[in-house]
Design a protein around this motif. Sequence first.
Motif, mmCIF file in Angstrom:
data_model
loop_
_atom_site.group_PDB
_atom_site.id
_atom_site.type_symbol
_atom_site.label_atom_id
_atom_site.label_comp_id
_atom_site.label_asym_id
_atom_site.label_seq_id
_atom_site.Cartn_x
_atom_site.Cartn_y
_atom_site.Cartn_z
ATOM 1 N N ALA A 220 1.834 9.355 6.181
ATOM 2 C CA ALA A 220 3.153 9.676 5.217
ATOM 3 C C ALA A 220 3.345 10.834 4.905
ATOM 4 N N GLU A 221 4.702 11.284 4.955
ATOM 5 C CA GLU A 221 4.880 12.638 4.570
ATOM 6 C C GLU A 221 4.615 13.341 3.327
ATOM 7 N N GLU A 222 4.878 12.442 2.306
ATOM 8 C CA GLU A 222 4.550 13.094 0.703
ATOM 9 C C GLU A 222 3.155 12.795 0.423
ATOM 10 N N LYS A 223 2.075 12.236 1.121
ATOM 11 C CA LYS A 223 0.918 12.372 0.932
ATOM 12 C C LYS A 223 0.103 13.487 1.590
ATOM 13 N N ARG A 224 -0.810 13.945 0.680
ATOM 14 C CA ARG A 224 -1.557 15.374 1.597
ATOM 15 C C ARG A 224 -2.902 14.642 1.929
ATOM 16 N N ILE A 225 -3.174 14.019 2.906
ATOM 17 C CA ILE A 225 -4.456 13.331 3.392
ATOM 18 C C ILE A 225 -4.920 14.032 4.445
ATOM 19 N N GLN B 68 -8.520 0.343 -5.059
ATOM 20 C CA GLN B 68 -7.532 0.740 -5.646
ATOM 21 C C GLN B 68 -6.209 1.101 -4.824
ATOM 22 N N MET B 69 -5.937 0.276 -3.787
ATOM 23 C CA MET B 69 -5.028 0.768 -2.698
ATOM 24 C C MET B 69 -3.650 1.005 -3.353
ATOM 25 N N ASP B 70 -3.203 -0.023 -4.252
ATOM 26 C CA ASP B 70 -1.977 0.165 -5.219
ATOM 27 C C ASP B 70 -1.757 1.532 -5.746
ATOM 28 N N LEU B 71 -3.094 2.039 -6.177
ATOM 29 C CA LEU B 71 -2.589 3.266 -7.132
ATOM 30 C C LEU B 71 -2.589 4.492 -5.809
ATOM 31 N N ILE B 72 -3.421 4.523 -4.898
ATOM 32 C CA ILE B 72 -3.306 5.440 -3.823
ATOM 33 C C ILE B 72 -2.034 5.455 -3.262
ATOM 34 N N GLU B 73 -1.374 4.205 -3.149
ATOM 35 C CA GLU B 73 -0.160 4.178 -2.289
ATOM 36 C C GLU B 73 0.909 4.706 -3.209
ATOM 37 N N SER B 74 0.801 4.589 -4.511
ATOM 38 C CA SER B 74 1.940 5.083 -5.710
ATOM 39 C C SER B 74 2.334 6.357 -5.452
ATOM 40 N N GLU C 148 -7.241 -11.998 -12.562
ATOM 41 C CA GLU C 148 -6.898 -10.799 -13.255
ATOM 42 C C GLU C 148 -6.224 -9.882 -12.213
ATOM 43 N N GLY C 149 -5.180 -9.331 -12.685
ATOM 44 C CA GLY C 149 -4.374 -8.521 -11.744
ATOM 45 C C GLY C 149 -3.861 -7.194 -12.454
ATOM 46 N N HIS C 150 -3.157 -6.624 -11.474
ATOM 47 C CA HIS C 150 -2.416 -5.267 -12.103
ATOM 48 C C HIS C 150 -0.980 -5.208 -11.674
ATOM 49 N N PHE C 151 -0.193 -4.606 -12.467
ATOM 50 C CA PHE C 151 1.123 -4.349 -12.393
ATOM 51 C C PHE C 151 1.495 -3.470 -11.314
ATOM 52 N N VAL C 152 2.361 -3.861 -10.424
ATOM 53 C CA VAL C 152 2.734 -3.107 -9.239
ATOM 54 C C VAL C 152 3.965 -2.446 -9.451
ATOM 55 N N ARG C 153 5.132 -3.139 -9.864
ATOM 56 C CA ARG C 153 6.341 -2.521 -10.147
ATOM 57 C C ARG C 153 7.239 -3.290 -10.830
ATOM 58 N N ALA C 154 8.171 -2.688 -11.575
ATOM 59 C CA ALA C 154 9.433 -3.623 -12.000
ATOM 60 C C ALA C 154 10.456 -3.878 -11.229
ATOM 61 N N LEU C 155 11.045 -5.027 -11.164
ATOM 62 C CA LEU C 155 12.185 -5.438 -10.014
ATOM 63 C C LEU C 155 13.428 -5.333 -11.093
ATOM 64 N N GLY C 156 13.380 -5.340 -12.213
ATOM 65 C CA GLY C 156 14.835 -5.150 -13.148
ATOM 66 C C GLY C 156 14.806 -6.649 -13.965
ATOM 67 N N LYS C 157 15.941 -6.268 -14.806
ATOM 68 C CA LYS C 157 16.102 -7.270 -15.711
ATOM 69 C C LYS C 157 16.208 -8.632 -15.325
ATOM 70 N N VAL C 158 15.705 -9.529 -16.036
ATOM 71 C CA VAL C 158 15.569 -11.194 -15.731
ATOM 72 C C VAL C 158 17.071 -11.436 -15.765
ATOM 73 N N GLU C 159 17.534 -12.109 -14.799
ATOM 74 C CA GLU C 159 18.792 -13.026 -14.694
ATOM 75 C C GLU C 159 19.745 -11.732 -13.886
ATOM 76 N N SER D 173 0.108 7.015 -18.020
ATOM 77 C CA SER D 173 0.156 5.829 -18.516
ATOM 78 C C SER D 173 0.778 4.932 -17.352
ATOM 79 N N LYS D 174 1.636 5.307 -16.660
ATOM 80 C CA LYS D 174 2.139 4.535 -15.620
ATOM 81 C C LYS D 174 1.107 4.236 -14.584
ATOM 82 N N LEU D 175 0.164 5.330 -14.117
ATOM 83 C CA LEU D 175 -0.706 5.085 -13.122
ATOM 84 C C LEU D 175 -1.818 3.987 -13.423
ATOM 85 N N LEU D 176 -2.076 4.086 -14.976
ATOM 86 C CA LEU D 176 -3.240 3.273 -14.951
ATOM 87 C C LEU D 176 -3.167 1.974 -15.054
#
Lengths: 992, 342
Positions: A128-133, A88-94, A454-465, A225-228
């Motif tokens: 990373a600054e914003e992560k409290r690890i 779940q590295m993508d989740l942790i990195e979010s 099977e995969g998961h969504f990482v982020r949106a890049l923007g409107k097509v075209e 909803s976004k993180l799931l």
Amino acid sequence: MVEITIRKRPRTEAVITQRKFFKKTAKGKVIKVLRERYLRDDVACGVHSCNLCSTTVDLVLPAAGSLEHLAFPGGHLVLPDTNVFLSQMDLIESDKFCPPMILLQTVLEEVRHRSLPLYNRLKTLINAEEKRIWVFYNEYNTATAVIREDGESPNDRNDRGIRKAVSWYTSHLSLARPPVRGQPTRALPTVVLLTDDVANRQRAEKDGLVCISVRRYVEGMKEASKLLDLLSTAGSDELEPTKAVAARQVLYPDYLPSSTLLAGIKSGQLHQGHFNANQYNYLEGNVPVSGFDKPILLIGRENMNRAVQGDIVAVEVFDEKEWKAPADEVVDQETTLKNDDAEESEEESDDEEVLAERHVLQSKLAKMQASARQPTGRVVGIIKRNWRSYVCHIDSASLTSNNATSLSQQTVFATPVSRLLPRIRLRTRQAPALLGQKILVTIDRWDRTSRYPEGHFVRALGKVESKEAEQESLLLEFDVPYRPFGKAILDCLPSEGDHWIVPPKSPEAPEWRDREDLRDLIICSIDPPGCQDIDDALHARSLPNGNIEAGVHIADVSHFVHPDNPMDNEAAARGTTVYLVDKRIDMLPSLLGTNLCSLRPDVERLAFSVIWELTPAAEIVNVRFAKSVIASKRAFTYEEAQIRKDDPNMNDELTNSIRLLNTLARKLRESRMAAGALNLASPEVKIHLDSSESSDPIDVEQKELRETNSLVEEFMLLANISVARKIQETFPQTAVLRRHLPPPRSNFEKLQDILQKRKEMTLDVSSSGGLAASLDKCMDPDEPAFNTLVRIMATRCMLAAEYFCSGSVARDTFAHYGLASPIYTHFTSPIRRYADVLVHRQLAAAIGYTPLHASLHSKSHVERVLDLVNRRHRMAQMAGRASVEFYVGLALKARGEKGKNQEEAFVIRTFRNGLAVFVSKLGLEGLVTFKREIQFDPDAYTIKVPSPDSVHGTTIAVFDKVTVNIEVEKDKNTQRGRVRMALVHPVESSGL
Amino acid sequence: MASASTSLSKAEKSYIHSSLCSSPPLRADGRSLFDFRTVLLETGVAPLANGSAKLNIGKQPHEGGGGTEVVAATKLEVEDIENGDGVEGGRIICSVICSPSAYPHLSSNALDELQYDLTTILHQTLSDSSLHPPNLGILPNKKSWLLCIDVAVLADAGNVFDAIFMASRAALWDTKVPRTRPIEYQARGLAPSGAADVEMDTESGQQAQKSSFDTRDMIKTAADFELPDYWDEGEVLGGREQWPVCVTLNILPPMHYLDATPSEEASTPLRLLLAFSFPPDSPAVLQAMRLLGPGELTVAQLKAFTADGEKYARELFAALEGKLREEDLRRNVKARDRFAAR
């Protein structure tokens, strides 16, 4: 006096103080490794204001924990298990996921052991600054260290260690804050064990520890909803025990264990190589291996066995009687599997889609050509997955609910932009919102029971075209590093910034040390219009003895970019500047590229000069290399230079020197051609942009080549060759050179056959000279473009040129096939190519200007750098081409709105059900497919299409000129703009 | 055989000789003829070895040490059978080195000779096929383990043979063989394609009817091995109960005595080495016998001595076995319990 205590225990307690393990070396020896372990009781817990631990380090964990989670109103700290980071590295990195986290040493080491890339990502997160690890060294803490029991697996031992740490934290927190009488008792934060390992969770619950699965945890978060969507599917099965895994049909054979694969490869029974998907047929792929001349063909899903483009796979080759020929048909995933349902495709396997697939495969098998057979095999295992994030579109047909406000989770298909990749199934709650967007998707896994990965969504890049989305997706797709330069890199620039100038000439100035003063020479540069990074300039003048002095002056980048500083490392990682139609991704910060190094007119600049003395017949009498200071007199475009040269009224020194250069260049070219250099062609088009701001394409035209283009080219080639000789002489082991291997004869077989059958022309491929001569003869008097077409096709048969380290390959493979030069390198564009920077450094050392940096003496280092540069170079070319393609598409669309787009095109390939055509005017390749049966003659390269005019139908063959109608249509499902071509002449194909 | 004796005058030798033969026999340290000095043993002394032991005979802590001190360690190495020195099923090599400080009176040549003699006796006894552990093979015909037993004599205060054998036995007992798993690749093509093809040519027909006893094919495909669990020390050597113990009978016909000190050794020229192994539930096996020194024995005497020797060896064996099991316990279970209870 400070009391000294010895923490090391006596040997009688070896089981605690020593960690022993065995290691098998590459040579097959087994060695025993021993690690001493020192346990201490002052390992800090990392919680703020903890009065039991004293440390000087900044404590990152808040005393009350995080209060933001619904399930833990009293505050909590998260302690993740190893599997969380592994899957779940993508989740942790979010950036939306940042609860205070305790990272155990056990977990960190396990991650490193299992996956180095994930470990490196985790390391950056820790800083990373914003992560409290907080990294807790539990193996070194007396209270939390564990030793392995008899018969306990390493995994169980680690899990036990993690549980022990959780219980230690729980009790430590309560001890650190005992209730104070008279004050309200403050709630203690709960330490939550986050794990997807069911067994570990059950044991933890038995011990009375708080634990939760990742999905459950995320569901309780605010941005659930976004993180799931970021959740990888790897962990989700265990959560839905209702789905009977066993009941699912197995679609793919199992992989062999990796040790077996290695054994098979070692014994030569298996072959290892990169998997290449076929872009015309998604049911076919091939794997080039060293054992066979031709790549190993893989036909059908089962034999490709879940390999994805770029994976390193192990292939088993079938018996020779089972070998097959590659397909001659276009099979499109979208049309064949149109109706596949994302939700259900797992359950049914004998549905019509599979039957359709099988039909496609069988129809091919029936028509096997004996001549074109090649080794055929199947994938038995994956050596290394090369999965990354892919740019995709959501397939709208796979959506079950189009309600934009619906937040229910759906399983949908994401179609990658690249045709080489399979569709990816992903589950998301944002499906309606993501329609019509370009999104980034990561593949998580591909089970035997699932037809699609099977995969998961990482982020949106923007409107097509939209330009931004398309641009970013291009860069991501071709793995181009495009982040802005960091501070450490910019700090390497001269502190004067753009006020930097060449200091006045004086013996003390370091810039002037050992430099020649060439400021008085009449030097000019000739470049394409709008060029900002001018890295070469030229001069020529007659000498009193009748010879001619010609000079090439290259921007002295190595003066600014010193070896092994952050800027150098970044440039090495980028490898090359990437040119998109509307954007340039620089290799070096633009202050250098477009200003300080750019050889602009009328300013003094540092340069590295190659100066020849040539006879009027352009034979080299003498060559010398020197660091210099120049002042360019003029920056021409190719067109301006051409006009000036051709204008008989101009007679000044500058014009004459251009004329002098031009006559020399002509002679140089003649002698090069005589030596057997190839005149190759590739479709190059130019995009007219409306204005620099809007960057809307207006039109496309083919690039014009002028005499002055070839003038500059000839002198650059000459400089490169001269420099290559010099550095190879001085550094025979590590010189950075460039070569172009002669293509294997078999590459030309098909083209030769087509030419012979269709045009009765022969191609002599015995040498580059022979090829050049026979290409000159491939002329069709009625069709001047035919020759260019053959040249393009011949170019495609060749291998790519590559950089190499002179000590790494045999001396007799140094030659550059296309240029027919025995030795070659790149010296002339150090602003935009990293190899040139290395060559500059080596040349500077070769002339004794500076000592050579140690890294350039190391063969392995040079090899490593050049490998990357080669890859980046290839990717940059592909990105550039894709960018042009995108704009051609836009331009066609703009044109199409005004009327029909009809262009002449050449047939370059015939298929069982279609034609591949090339529109030379647009540099565009496209497919014409027929739905109705047509007659296909693979040996004659013809198809026969029924036509209304004649009873027998019309025959179309390779090299025929046809007229096609070009439209850009948006693919209904994927929103991907695609060029659609239909025949207009000789037959109207829209009805076929 | 190079003598390890210290220089002793004839008068001294004769004095020791006559006191041993007197009735009751007298020894300098007050022991009876068949008493051993204190034997100290610790296993697991060399963490990087696969098995190790340190043994001391006759240490006197009050007087600052002394005694015969021997360290034995075993090391397993992978050997290639096809291209290297490996032997099917593994092999054993023993070597004994003597610290020069243990024999300060010996020249380096004499020390070499002594080492060579000790090595020969140990190697010939332990590498006998009747004692060969079954688990030294890795891959049939490809890889096997080489078991090296290295013994170092750090100090010699008499009875060095018994010490060497006991230490070796302890080290071998302690030895763990890393678990290996063969990796093989079985081509899918062989069986199915052969069966499907009706027009089999004779060659493949013969292949199909191949006897299942023929394991050559399997051996060919197993190309390499891996370590399934790199943390695991492995399994003990098979048949580790069998490793022999040695008793040295110092003979002054008609009597004999055990565990001689250096001065006693110097005055007793004849010694009989007997190495017995005691397989569980079966009679003792005499693994080796050596008669050292000038002098001779009749067969009847030899028989009597052997019978006596078996009795002593059995006692020694039982004591050693008990100590070894106790050491195992100490180093593992007890250490963990102590750690957990802290």
